[in-house]
Design a protein around this motif. Structure first.
Motif, mmCIF file in Angstrom:
data_model
loop_
_atom_site.group_PDB
_atom_site.id
_atom_site.type_symbol
_atom_site.label_atom_id
_atom_site.label_comp_id
_atom_site.label_asym_id
_atom_site.label_seq_id
_atom_site.Cartn_x
_atom_site.Cartn_y
_atom_site.Cartn_z
ATOM 1 N N ARG A 1 0.590 -0.798 0.389
ATOM 2 C CA ARG A 1 -0.371 0.222 -0.189
ATOM 3 C C ARG A 1 0.866 1.561 -0.079
ATOM 4 O O ARG A 1 0.307 1.902 -0.686
ATOM 5 N N LEU A 2 2.071 1.066 1.051
ATOM 6 C CA LEU A 2 2.907 2.241 1.002
ATOM 7 C C LEU A 2 3.551 2.670 -0.496
ATOM 8 O O LEU A 2 3.661 3.768 -0.929
ATOM 9 N N ARG A 3 3.803 1.662 -1.089
ATOM 10 C CA ARG A 3 4.460 2.042 -2.283
ATOM 11 C C ARG A 3 3.843 1.622 -3.214
ATOM 12 O O ARG A 3 3.475 2.413 -4.471
ATOM 13 N N LEU A 4 2.278 1.407 -3.212
ATOM 14 C CA LEU A 4 1.101 2.415 -4.223
ATOM 15 C C LEU A 4 1.092 3.886 -4.211
ATOM 16 O O LEU A 4 1.451 4.474 -5.242
ATOM 17 N N LEU A 5 1.323 4.050 -3.125
ATOM 18 C CA LEU A 5 0.974 5.775 -2.652
ATOM 19 C C LEU A 5 2.424 6.616 -2.718
ATOM 20 O O LEU A 5 2.408 7.176 -3.234
ATOM 21 N N GLU A 6 3.599 5.969 -3.107
ATOM 22 C CA GLU A 6 4.549 6.412 -2.820
ATOM 23 C C GLU A 6 4.925 6.547 -5.155
ATOM 24 O O GLU A 6 4.773 7.313 -5.424
ATOM 25 N N ALA A 7 3.908 5.608 -5.928
ATOM 26 C CA ALA A 7 4.302 5.597 -7.390
ATOM 27 C C ALA A 7 3.051 6.746 -7.584
ATOM 28 O O ALA A 7 2.795 7.230 -8.762
ATOM 29 N N SER A 8 2.437 6.700 -6.779
ATOM 30 C CA SER A 8 0.776 7.631 -7.605
ATOM 31 C C SER A 8 0.955 9.082 -6.843
ATOM 32 O O SER A 8 0.171 10.168 -7.493
ATOM 33 N N TYR A 9 1.316 9.344 -5.213
ATOM 34 C CA TYR A 9 0.848 10.378 -5.243
ATOM 35 C C TYR A 9 2.518 11.019 -5.074
ATOM 36 O O TYR A 9 1.913 12.204 -3.824
ATOM 37 N N GLY A 10 3.207 10.478 -4.609
ATOM 38 C CA GLY A 10 5.042 11.069 -4.303
ATOM 39 C C GLY A 10 5.036 10.678 -2.926
ATOM 40 O O GLY A 10 5.790 11.473 -2.372
ATOM 41 N N VAL A 11 4.251 9.770 -2.416
ATOM 42 C CA VAL A 11 4.457 9.388 -0.526
ATOM 43 C C VAL A 11 5.782 9.001 -0.615
ATOM 44 O O VAL A 11 6.374 8.601 -1.098
ATOM 45 N N GLY A 12 6.234 9.935 0.684
ATOM 46 C CA GLY A 12 8.049 9.223 0.925
ATOM 47 C C GLY A 12 7.884 8.485 1.524
ATOM 48 O O GLY A 12 6.916 7.789 3.191
ATOM 49 N N VAL A 13 8.354 6.776 1.360
ATOM 50 C CA VAL A 13 8.544 5.627 2.114
ATOM 51 C C VAL A 13 9.680 5.351 2.110
ATOM 52 O O VAL A 13 10.525 5.306 1.984
ATOM 53 N N GLU A 14 10.448 4.447 3.265
ATOM 54 C CA GLU A 14 11.696 4.318 3.787
ATOM 55 C C GLU A 14 11.479 3.350 4.791
ATOM 56 O O GLU A 14 10.811 3.355 5.707
ATOM 57 N N VAL A 15 11.384 2.467 4.845
ATOM 58 C CA VAL A 15 12.278 0.899 5.813
ATOM 59 C C VAL A 15 13.506 1.264 5.794
ATOM 60 O O VAL A 15 14.339 0.741 5.394
ATOM 61 N N ALA A 16 13.826 0.544 7.435
ATOM 62 C CA ALA A 16 15.749 0.894 7.756
ATOM 63 C C ALA A 16 15.251 0.062 8.727
ATOM 64 O O ALA A 16 14.742 -0.017 10.001
ATOM 65 N N ALA A 17 16.459 -0.393 8.993
ATOM 66 C CA ALA A 17 16.912 -1.518 10.631
ATOM 67 C C ALA A 17 17.170 -1.227 11.501
ATOM 68 O O ALA A 17 18.179 -0.144 10.910
ATOM 69 N N GLY A 18 17.451 -1.366 12.980
ATOM 70 C CA GLY A 18 18.174 -0.688 13.893
ATOM 71 C C GLY A 18 18.144 -1.995 15.021
ATOM 72 O O GLY A 18 17.553 -2.712 15.455
ATOM 73 N N ASP A 19 19.288 -1.543 15.173
ATOM 74 C CA ASP A 19 19.972 -2.151 16.639
ATOM 75 C C ASP A 19 19.145 -1.979 18.096
ATOM 76 O O ASP A 19 18.974 -2.719 18.769
ATOM 77 N N ASP A 20 19.106 -0.577 17.729
ATOM 78 C CA ASP A 20 18.339 -0.258 19.863
ATOM 79 C C ASP A 20 17.430 0.312 19.722
ATOM 80 O O ASP A 20 17.261 1.984 19.929
ATOM 81 N N LEU A 21 16.272 0.634 19.339
ATOM 82 C CA LEU A 21 14.634 0.965 19.418
ATOM 83 C C LEU A 21 14.479 1.280 20.601
ATOM 84 O O LEU A 21 14.041 0.441 21.160
ATOM 85 N N SER A 22 13.972 1.728 20.893
ATOM 86 C CA SER A 22 12.851 2.265 22.090
ATOM 87 C C SER A 22 11.529 2.348 21.763
ATOM 88 O O SER A 22 11.091 4.035 21.123
ATOM 89 N N VAL A 23 10.721 1.943 22.392
ATOM 90 C CA VAL A 23 9.019 1.993 22.319
ATOM 91 C C VAL A 23 8.529 2.407 23.707
ATOM 92 O O VAL A 23 8.759 1.551 24.714
ATOM 93 N N PRO A 24 7.734 3.619 24.028
ATOM 94 C CA PRO A 24 7.363 3.794 25.710
ATOM 95 C C PRO A 24 6.439 2.504 25.996
ATOM 96 O O PRO A 24 5.353 2.251 24.953
#
Length: 298
Positions: free
Chosen positions: A260-283
């Motif tokens: 879905r995000l790739r479709l929005l990227e191709a159709s409407y110019g939405v920026g999409v980025e997927v990156a891996a991280g070693d130490d992420l924090s969620v509250p």
């Protein structure tokens, strides 16, 4: 020729009368064209045009009058708007100050709640860690709190970022049609699909825009914005997912959420980025009181 005959252009009313033959016409008719030339001094076409001009002039008069009335009404409205503008600005300032004060009080209350919760947690652990039964109880409580998203989590994982496009590429850009009267492209259902795809990919804890996703937490659209657990989030929309990065990315790359995000990227110019991280924090997520419960199953 008499004077009255000259006024008629040489035509005499008595001309053509025949009094010598019985049953003869009293007046021999003249040709209609000649009669028209001698009696009608204004061409019929001019007369008809003159009749048409009069109503048009009347219509123009009404239009001018209506225009003057509208101009007077608009002028009055402008004067009234200018007269109440200071009071309106003052009211807006008072409301804005009230909102800021409420936000400050809410922030202070949240900080105090978190501090008290930490004190309760420390006291509970100090009392239960002394024996095996207490340690088993703590382990069960930790598992329940983790499942309820009541504890902060940190570790490796994925970061998925969706950024709204800037100005429309051209006037026919259909990106503005996803939300009437707005340039917003990414909607609540898009983020919902991304979160569900990350759960399926093996995520153990997820936060959207810094808000932990847990039981009773919703992602919805309201008032032209996106609310996560009733807290507004704005572009760029950052989704953090704690879990094994490589295994999660292998599944997420083929998931409906990323498609879905790739479709929005191709159709409407939405920026999409997927990156891996070693130490992420969620509250930690909010803890809600349970008012009633019903057992499931037999």
């Amino acid at each position: 020729m008499a004077d009255h005959e000259r006024t008629l252009g040489g035509y005499s009313p008595e001309a053509g009368r025949n009094a010598h033959e019985a049953d003869a016409p009293t007046l021999i008719p003249l040709p209609s064209l000649l009669r028209s030339l001698l009696t009608d001094h204004l061409d019929p076409g001019y007369a008809a045009a003159a009749k048409r001009v009069r109503p048009r002039r009347l219509d123009w008069a009404w239009q001018v009058t209506a225009g003057l009335v509208i101009a007077a009404v608009l002028s009055t409205a402008v004067v009234e708007a200018r007269s109440v503008a200071p009071a309106t600005r003052e009211t807006q300032q008072v409301l804005a100050d009230g909102v800021r004060a409420a936000e400050s009080a809410t922030g202070a209350a949240v900080t105090r709640r978190d501090g008290l919760a930490s004190e309760v947690e420390a006291e509970r652990r100090s009392r239960l860690e002394g024996d095996a039964a207490g340690r088993a109880l703590l382990a069960n409580l930790d598992g329940a709190e983790f499942t309820a998203a009541a504890t902060p989590v940190h570790g490796p994982g994925l970061t998925v970022t969706a950024t709204e496009p800037g100005a429309a590429r051209d006037l026919s850009d259909v990106s503005t049609q996803r939300v009437a009267g707005s340039t917003q492209v990414v909607l609540d259902r898009d983020l919902q699909l991304v979160v569900n795809s990350l759960w399926v990919s093996g995520a153990e804890a997820i936060a959207v825009g810094g808000v932990r996703i847990g039981p009773n937490v919703t992602i919805r659209h309201a008032g032209g914005g996106i609310l996560v657990d009733n807290q507004p989030v704005t572009s760029p929309y950052v989704v953090l997912a704690i879990g094994p990065p490589q295994a999660m990315q292998d599944v997420f790359d083929h998931s409906p959420g990323l498609q879905r995000l790739r479709l929005l990227e191709a159709s409407y110019g939405v920026g999409v980025e997927v990156a891996a991280g070693d130490d992420l924090s969620v509250p930690a997520g909010p803890v809600r009181d349970l008012n009633f419960a019903r057992p499931m199953g037999p």
